[in-house]
Design a protein around this motif. Structure first.
Motif, PDB file in Angstrom:
ATOM      1  N   PRO A 112     -51.408 -44.955  42.576  1.00  0.00           N
ATOM      2  CA  PRO A 112     -50.924 -44.601  43.904  1.00  0.00           C
ATOM      3  C   PRO A 112     -49.447 -44.891  44.132  1.00  0.00           C
ATOM      4  CG  PRO A 112     -52.316 -46.572  43.991  1.00  0.00           C
ATOM      5  CD  PRO A 112     -52.439 -46.012  42.617  1.00  0.00           C
ATOM      6  N   LEU A 113     -48.875 -45.873  43.442  1.00  0.00           N
ATOM      7  CA  LEU A 113     -47.477 -46.225  43.671  1.00  0.00           C
ATOM      8  C   LEU A 113     -46.504 -45.309  42.931  1.00  0.00           C
ATOM      9  CD1 LEU A 113     -47.438 -50.143  43.635  1.00  0.00           C
ATOM     10  CD2 LEU A 113     -47.060 -48.619  45.576  1.00  0.00           C
ATOM     11  N   THR A 114     -46.872 -44.896  41.735  1.00  0.00           N
ATOM     12  CA  THR A 114     -45.927 -44.136  40.909  1.00  0.00           C
ATOM     13  C   THR A 114     -46.239 -42.646  40.828  1.00  0.00           C
ATOM     14  OG1 THR A 114     -47.214 -44.494  38.888  1.00  0.00           O
ATOM     15  CG2 THR A 114     -45.561 -46.169  39.465  1.00  0.00           C
ATOM     16  N   GLY A 115     -47.466 -42.251  41.129  1.00  0.00           N
ATOM     17  CA  GLY A 115     -47.850 -40.862  40.952  1.00  0.00           C
ATOM     18  C   GLY A 115     -48.158 -40.507  39.512  1.00  0.00           C
ATOM     19  N   LEU A 116     -48.012 -41.452  38.590  1.00  0.00           N
ATOM     20  CA  LEU A 116     -48.372 -41.225  37.197  1.00  0.00           C
ATOM     21  C   LEU A 116     -49.891 -41.325  37.043  1.00  0.00           C
ATOM     22  CD1 LEU A 116     -45.668 -43.482  35.505  1.00  0.00           C
ATOM     23  CD2 LEU A 116     -45.561 -41.014  35.899  1.00  0.00           C
ATOM     24  N   ALA A 117     -50.396 -40.848  35.920  1.00  0.00           N
ATOM     25  CA  ALA A 117     -51.810 -41.059  35.637  1.00  0.00           C
ATOM     26  C   ALA A 117     -52.075 -42.563  35.546  1.00  0.00           C
ATOM     27  CB  ALA A 117     -52.188 -40.372  34.329  1.00  0.00           C
ATOM     28  N   SER A 118     -53.241 -42.975  35.973  1.00  0.00           N
ATOM     29  CA  SER A 118     -53.585 -44.389  35.925  1.00  0.00           C
ATOM     30  C   SER A 118     -53.964 -44.807  34.510  1.00  0.00           C
ATOM     31  CB  SER A 118     -54.752 -44.680  36.876  1.00  0.00           C
ATOM     32  OG  SER A 118     -55.931 -44.055  36.384  1.00  0.00           O
ATOM     33  N   GLN A 119     -53.960 -46.106  34.286  1.00  0.00           N
ATOM     34  CA  GLN A 119     -54.378 -46.619  32.983  1.00  0.00           C
ATOM     35  C   GLN A 119     -55.840 -46.279  32.722  1.00  0.00           C
ATOM     36  OE1 GLN A 119     -53.072 -50.626  32.091  1.00  0.00           O
ATOM     37  NE2 GLN A 119     -54.855 -51.013  30.800  1.00  0.00           N
ATOM     38  N   ALA A 120     -56.669 -46.294  33.777  1.00  0.00           N
ATOM     39  CA  ALA A 120     -58.081 -45.944  33.609  1.00  0.00           C
ATOM     40  C   ALA A 120     -58.237 -44.494  33.152  1.00  0.00           C
ATOM     41  CB  ALA A 120     -58.826 -46.163  34.924  1.00  0.00           C
ATOM     42  N   HIS A 121     -57.397 -43.615  33.691  1.00  0.00           N
ATOM     43  CA  HIS A 121     -57.487 -42.209  33.286  1.00  0.00           C
ATOM     44  C   HIS A 121     -57.040 -42.040  31.834  1.00  0.00           C
ATOM     45  CE1 HIS A 121     -57.521 -37.886  33.558  1.00  0.00           C
ATOM     46  NE2 HIS A 121     -56.259 -37.826  33.219  1.00  0.00           N
ATOM     47  N   GLY A 173     -41.422 -41.954  34.218  1.00  0.00           N
ATOM     48  CA  GLY A 173     -42.485 -40.986  34.017  1.00  0.00           C
ATOM     49  C   GLY A 173     -42.009 -39.561  34.185  1.00  0.00           C
ATOM     50  N   GLU A 174     -41.130 -39.330  35.160  1.00  0.00           N
ATOM     51  CA  GLU A 174     -40.594 -37.983  35.357  1.00  0.00           C
ATOM     52  C   GLU A 174     -39.758 -37.556  34.152  1.00  0.00           C
ATOM     53  OE1 GLU A 174     -41.233 -35.697  37.661  1.00  0.00           O
ATOM     54  OE2 GLU A 174     -42.774 -37.125  38.277  1.00  0.00           O
ATOM     55  N   MET A 175     -39.006 -38.474  33.588  1.00  0.00           N
ATOM     56  CA  MET A 175     -38.241 -38.147  32.387  1.00  0.00           C
ATOM     57  C   MET A 175     -39.177 -37.843  31.221  1.00  0.00           C
ATOM     58  SD  MET A 175     -35.123 -40.897  32.602  1.00  0.00           S
ATOM     59  CE  MET A 175     -34.004 -40.898  34.012  1.00  0.00           C
ATOM     60  N   ALA A 176     -40.267 -38.599  31.125  1.00  0.00           N
ATOM     61  CA  ALA A 176     -41.234 -38.341  30.064  1.00  0.00           C
ATOM     62  C   ALA A 176     -41.853 -36.960  30.227  1.00  0.00           C
ATOM     63  CB  ALA A 176     -42.317 -39.418  30.065  1.00  0.00           C
ATOM     64  N   ARG A 177     -42.120 -36.565  31.473  1.00  0.00           N
ATOM     65  CA  ARG A 177     -42.688 -35.230  31.711  1.00  0.00           C
ATOM     66  C   ARG A 177     -41.689 -34.136  31.377  1.00  0.00           C
ATOM     67  NH1 ARG A 177     -45.178 -37.447  36.717  1.00  0.00           N
ATOM     68  NH2 ARG A 177     -47.411 -37.695  36.305  1.00  0.00           N
ATOM     69  N   THR A 178     -40.406 -34.439  31.521  1.00  0.00           N
ATOM     70  CA  THR A 178     -39.386 -33.461  31.141  1.00  0.00           C
ATOM     71  C   THR A 178     -39.414 -33.205  29.637  1.00  0.00           C
ATOM     72  OG1 THR A 178     -37.971 -34.160  32.975  1.00  0.00           O
ATOM     73  CG2 THR A 178     -36.906 -32.971  31.176  1.00  0.00           C
ATOM     74  N   VAL A 179     -39.629 -34.258  28.880  1.00  0.00           N
ATOM     75  CA  VAL A 179     -39.634 -34.147  27.422  1.00  0.00           C
ATOM     76  C   VAL A 179     -40.993 -33.658  26.917  1.00  0.00           C
ATOM     77  CG1 VAL A 179     -39.309 -35.430  25.266  1.00  0.00           C
ATOM     78  CG2 VAL A 179     -37.904 -35.966  27.264  1.00  0.00           C
ATOM     79  N   PHE A 180     -42.068 -34.033  27.615  1.00  0.00           N
ATOM     80  CA  PHE A 180     -43.422 -33.628  27.241  1.00  0.00           C
ATOM     81  C   PHE A 180     -43.999 -32.788  28.379  1.00  0.00           C
ATOM     82  CE2 PHE A 180     -42.562 -37.551  24.962  1.00  0.00           C
ATOM     83  CZ  PHE A 180     -43.006 -37.267  23.678  1.00  0.00           C
ATOM     84  N   PRO A 181     -43.588 -31.508  28.469  1.00  0.00           N
ATOM     85  CA  PRO A 181     -43.909 -30.713  29.657  1.00  0.00           C
ATOM     86  C   PRO A 181     -45.242 -29.986  29.593  1.00  0.00           C
ATOM     87  CG  PRO A 181     -42.449 -29.466  28.246  1.00  0.00           C
ATOM     88  CD  PRO A 181     -42.695 -30.782  27.554  1.00  0.00           C
ATOM     89  N   ARG A 182     -46.018 -30.172  28.527  1.00  0.00           N
ATOM     90  CA  ARG A 182     -47.261 -29.420  28.406  1.00  0.00           C
ATOM     91  C   ARG A 182     -48.400 -30.185  29.098  1.00  0.00           C
ATOM     92  NH1 ARG A 182     -47.431 -27.914  22.107  1.00  0.00           N
ATOM     93  NH2 ARG A 182     -47.006 -30.162  21.957  1.00  0.00           N
ATOM     94  N   ALA A 187     -48.903 -41.803  31.695  1.00  0.00           N
ATOM     95  CA  ALA A 187     -49.606 -42.811  32.486  1.00  0.00           C
ATOM     96  C   ALA A 187     -48.807 -44.094  32.609  1.00  0.00           C
ATOM     97  CB  ALA A 187     -50.970 -43.120  31.847  1.00  0.00           C
ATOM     98  N   ARG A 188     -49.054 -44.788  33.707  1.00  0.00           N
ATOM     99  CA  ARG A 188     -48.540 -46.155  33.860  1.00  0.00           C
ATOM    100  C   ARG A 188     -49.472 -47.095  33.099  1.00  0.00           C
ATOM    101  NH1 ARG A 188     -47.168 -49.408  39.473  1.00  0.00           N
ATOM    102  NH2 ARG A 188     -46.850 -51.451  38.515  1.00  0.00           N
ATOM    103  N   VAL A 189     -48.884 -47.987  32.318  1.00  0.00           N
ATOM    104  CA  VAL A 189     -49.657 -48.961  31.549  1.00  0.00           C
ATOM    105  C   VAL A 189     -49.113 -50.340  31.874  1.00  0.00           C
ATOM    106  CG1 VAL A 189     -50.332 -49.734  29.257  1.00  0.00           C
ATOM    107  CG2 VAL A 189     -50.142 -47.291  29.722  1.00  0.00           C
ATOM    108  N   GLY A 190     -49.879 -51.138  32.578  1.00  0.00           N
ATOM    109  CA  GLY A 190     -49.420 -52.471  32.945  1.00  0.00           C
ATOM    110  C   GLY A 190     -48.304 -52.419  33.989  1.00  0.00           C
ATOM    111  N   MET A 191     -47.456 -53.463  33.993  1.00  0.00           N
ATOM    112  CA  MET A 191     -46.422 -53.621  35.018  1.00  0.00           C
ATOM    113  C   MET A 191     -45.093 -52.987  34.641  1.00  0.00           C
ATOM    114  SD  MET A 191     -48.031 -55.153  37.373  1.00  0.00           S
ATOM    115  CE  MET A 191     -46.670 -55.632  38.453  1.00  0.00           C
ATOM    116  N   ARG A 192     -44.842 -52.738  33.355  1.00  0.00           N
ATOM    117  CA  ARG A 192     -43.505 -52.316  32.979  1.00  0.00           C
ATOM    118  C   ARG A 192     -43.473 -51.271  31.866  1.00  0.00           C
ATOM    119  NH1 ARG A 192     -41.829 -55.561  28.467  1.00  0.00           N
ATOM    120  NH2 ARG A 192     -39.650 -55.092  28.945  1.00  0.00           N
TER     121      ARG A 192
END
Length: 251
Positions: A112-121, A173-182, A187-192
């Motif tokens: 919910p904080l980052t909009g990235l996929a959760s670690q559970a997902h 995460g947004e930068m990662a999506r730019t490089v991996f756009p498919r 996902a967020r993993v842990g705190m950092r």
């Protein structure tokens, strides 16, 4: 989630002495959602399909697994005079479990904080890989690209609050999506850390270098710690993959 977890529906009780025929009186006394199951038991056809539908409906109603089993057993005793066949029980519980799991995955899909996929997902996506045949090839064709941001490594910094940390992870995460756009999972993993479930192809190394350059352009500090980006291979077994993800989350 509150409605799903907390709602408990008591299935209607029925009196004894109902005949084993498929009469209207029998059907009217069956547990909720099991009228079609009773008809299938009486006719001897289509039982597995209607059990699957009943399992899905009960999961959406918030019924427990025990309620589902008790209702199927009650229906079988009233209509057929004995316990339900194993295939019917399996169809009911498989549909109930898949519907319940799908609902829970919807709840835990996004952080919910980052909009990235959760670690559970991400964990569920990794488990899916281990179930694909042949498992060894499916797992070997994928890897985790892990990005570790330098939080709190400079003693002169004030402690980073949770919101700022989440915003930095969201930006990574947004930068990662730019490089991996498919269809890669980011996902967020842990705190950092941010992790990308990516295909292990001939472009993966170049993509990792591009992502590292993008992150260092934003996060890098003169004389300070650098952003770490690396490729993490996936273990052969699902439990070992879960342990790897837990270890990355603690880093």
């Amino acid at each position: 989630m509150k409605n799903f977890a907390a709602r408990v529906r008591r299935i209607s009780a029925t009196g004894p002495g109902v005949s084993t025929s498929g009469s209207a009186e029998t059907r009217s006394g069956l547990p909720h959602r099991f009228e079609a199951v009773g008809e299938a038991l009486a006719s001897g056809s289509g039982l597995l399909d209607v059990c699957a539908v009943a399992g899905q409906d009960l999961a959406r109603d918030g019924a427990s697994m025990q309620e589902a089993l008790d209702s199927l057993r009650d229906t079988a005793h009233r209509v057929a005079g004995g316990d339900p066949p194993f295939d019917a029980v399996s169809a009911l519980l498989t549909a109930w479990g898949e519907t319940t799991l799908g609902y829970l995955h919807q709840l835990s899909c996004d952080d919910p904080l980052t909009g990235l996929a959760s670690q559970a997902h991400l964990r569920s996506r990794l488990s899916e890989l281990h179930r694909l045949p042949p498992t060894e090839e499916a797992v070997a064709r994928h890897a985790l690209v892990v990005c570790a941001l330098p939080f709190g490594d400079d003693p002169s910094e004030e402690p980073v609050d949770h919101f700022t940390r989440a915003m930095r992870l969201a930006r990574a995460g947004e930068m990662a999506r730019t490089v991996f756009p498919r269809d890669e999972t980011v996902a967020r993993v842990g705190m950092r850390r941010v992790a990308v479930l990516a295909r292990r192809d001939d472009r993966l190394g170049r993509r990792v270098r591009v992502l590292r350059a993008l992150l260092e352009g934003v996060e890098g500090r003169v004389g300070g710690p650098l952003v770490r980006v690396w490729i993490e291979g996936l273990p052969d077994s699902d439990p070992s993959t879960g342990m790897l993800l837990d270890e990355l989350a603690r880093g």
